[in-house]
Write a protein that holds these residues in place. Structure first.
Motif, PDB file in Angstrom:
ATOM      1  N   GLU A 259      37.289  51.090  53.628  1.00  0.00           N
ATOM      2  CA  GLU A 259      36.383  52.058  52.700  1.00  0.00           C
ATOM      3  C   GLU A 259      35.782  51.101  51.706  1.00  0.00           C
ATOM      4  OE1 GLU A 259      38.955  55.011  51.358  1.00  0.00           O
ATOM      5  OE2 GLU A 259      39.133  55.949  53.621  1.00  0.00           O
ATOM      6  N   GLU A 260      36.334  50.033  51.046  1.00  0.00           N
ATOM      7  CA  GLU A 260      35.945  49.361  49.995  1.00  0.00           C
ATOM      8  C   GLU A 260      35.694  47.916  50.285  1.00  0.00           C
ATOM      9  OE1 GLU A 260      37.509  50.211  46.304  1.00  0.00           O
ATOM     10  OE2 GLU A 260      37.242  52.452  46.406  1.00  0.00           O
ATOM     11  N   LYS A 261      36.721  47.374  51.408  1.00  0.00           N
ATOM     12  CA  LYS A 261      36.960  46.047  51.708  1.00  0.00           C
ATOM     13  C   LYS A 261      36.827  45.845  53.051  1.00  0.00           C
ATOM     14  CE  LYS A 261      39.913  45.436  47.480  1.00  0.00           C
ATOM     15  NZ  LYS A 261      41.110  45.307  47.075  1.00  0.00           N
ATOM     16  N   LEU A 262      36.266  44.786  53.691  1.00  0.00           N
ATOM     17  CA  LEU A 262      36.183  44.328  54.670  1.00  0.00           C
ATOM     18  C   LEU A 262      37.473  43.715  55.309  1.00  0.00           C
ATOM     19  CD1 LEU A 262      32.720  42.630  54.825  1.00  0.00           C
ATOM     20  CD2 LEU A 262      33.378  44.842  55.495  1.00  0.00           C
ATOM     21  N   GLY A 263      38.781  44.592  55.556  1.00  0.00           N
ATOM     22  CA  GLY A 263      39.825  44.006  55.850  1.00  0.00           C
ATOM     23  C   GLY A 263      40.186  43.365  57.081  1.00  0.00           C
ATOM     24  N   ALA A 264      39.603  43.913  58.026  1.00  0.00           N
ATOM     25  CA  ALA A 264      39.756  43.003  59.160  1.00  0.00           C
ATOM     26  C   ALA A 264      39.091  41.444  59.413  1.00  0.00           C
ATOM     27  CB  ALA A 264      38.768  43.812  60.579  1.00  0.00           C
ATOM     28  N   SER A 265      38.041  41.431  58.976  1.00  0.00           N
ATOM     29  CA  SER A 265      37.322  39.968  58.595  1.00  0.00           C
ATOM     30  C   SER A 265      38.297  39.030  57.895  1.00  0.00           C
ATOM     31  CB  SER A 265      36.093  40.094  58.509  1.00  0.00           C
ATOM     32  OG  SER A 265      35.811  40.548  57.287  1.00  0.00           O
ATOM     33  N   ASP A 266      38.578  39.696  56.755  1.00  0.00           N
ATOM     34  CA  ASP A 266      39.285  39.133  55.778  1.00  0.00           C
ATOM     35  C   ASP A 266      40.834  38.711  56.414  1.00  0.00           C
ATOM     36  OD1 ASP A 266      37.628  39.237  53.944  1.00  0.00           O
ATOM     37  OD2 ASP A 266      38.594  40.871  52.666  1.00  0.00           O
ATOM     38  N   ALA A 267      41.520  39.515  57.218  1.00  0.00           N
ATOM     39  CA  ALA A 267      42.783  39.281  57.944  1.00  0.00           C
ATOM     40  C   ALA A 267      42.580  38.031  59.059  1.00  0.00           C
ATOM     41  CB  ALA A 267      43.131  40.410  58.596  1.00  0.00           C
TER      42      ALA A 267
END
Length: 253
Positions: A163-171
């Motif tokens: 919703e506010e962060k690109l969690g998948a690419s960061d992970a």
């Protein structure tokens, strides 16, 4: 990418938890300047408008636009709409266990599902990882695994709300970082994934009293899902093993 080089660092000096990117000071200064510019422009506009004669407003009645005939665009089918696939049972997107293998005796989570606490337990510092996963907008994860003698595989799909962060690419970036800290590591790009990478560690994890264990891993992402694959064996793991699993799993996403 060809074979990588050793990039060893002291892992004890860093916390092995997901790193969440933060907005830098430069972005803050740009945003502040934009706001000041907007306020200054608005004030100047008021001063100019105050010296002008009033302008007559146009009529409120507008011509009616006829509606186009014919049906609208066809909605996407379930096969075409990726959200239909990824919002369903995440476990169905996991690669199938190959024939001739046995289901792993232990796979983190319960019945293929991993909650945030289950996933945090996979890190060296679960408490810190739990807080970081909350900040990264962790949604859910699914896992599967199998064994053939000493050879074992575990595959995980981790989904983020984004919703506010690109969690998948960061992970995925976090996984690639830690994979590169191990010495004797060879690296290859996973075709069709952009920045997905597969790693084979040529130096085994050897501890007194235990059989040396070799490892390989892969990290990639697509949309809101990050992929992790881990392979362990008592003998060196060929590049073809990790690459085949990574490519076939990413095709399912």
């Amino acid at each position: 990418m060809g074979e990588g080089t050793d990039e060893g660092t002291d892992e004890e000096t860093r916390e092995e938890t997901p790193r969440v990117r933060r907005r830098g000071r430069t972005a803050l200064l740009i945003a502040t300047a934009a706001v000041l510019g907007l306020v200054g422009g608005t004030c100047a506009g008021y001063l100019i408008q105050a010296d002008r004669e009033p302008t007559e407003l146009p009529s409120l009645s507008q011509p009616v636009v006829a509606q186009a005939k014919g049906a609208g665009p066809e909605p996407l089918s379930a096969a075409q709409d990726r959200r239909v696939k990824t919002d369903g049972d995440l476990r169905k997107l996991l690669i199938k266990r190959p024939k001739g293998t046995q289901e792993a005796e232990y796979v983190a989570g319960d019945k293929g599902w991993m909650g945030i606490a289950d996933y945090a337990e996979e890190y060296n510092r679960p408490a810190g990882a739990f807080g970081d996963l909350v900040g990264a907008e962790f949604r859910r994860a699914a896992a599967t695994g199998w064994t053939v003698g000493a050879y074992s595989v575990e595959v995980r799909l981790i989904q983020y709300r984004q919703e506010e962060k690109l969690g998948a690419s960061d992970a995925a970036a976090d996984g690639r970082y830690w994979a590169n800290t191990k010495s004797g590591t060879h690296v290859w790009a996973i075709p069709g994934t952009g920045d997905g990478m597969a790693y084979v560690h040529t130096k085994p994890d050897a501890k007194p009293g235990y059989v040396p264990v070799y490892g390989a891993e892969a990290h990639a992402w697509r949309g809101d899902i990050a992929m992790e694959i881990w392979i362990y064996d008592t003998k060196p793991i060929p590049k073809a093993k990790i690459m085949d699993l990574a490519e076939r799993q990413m095709e399912r996403l």
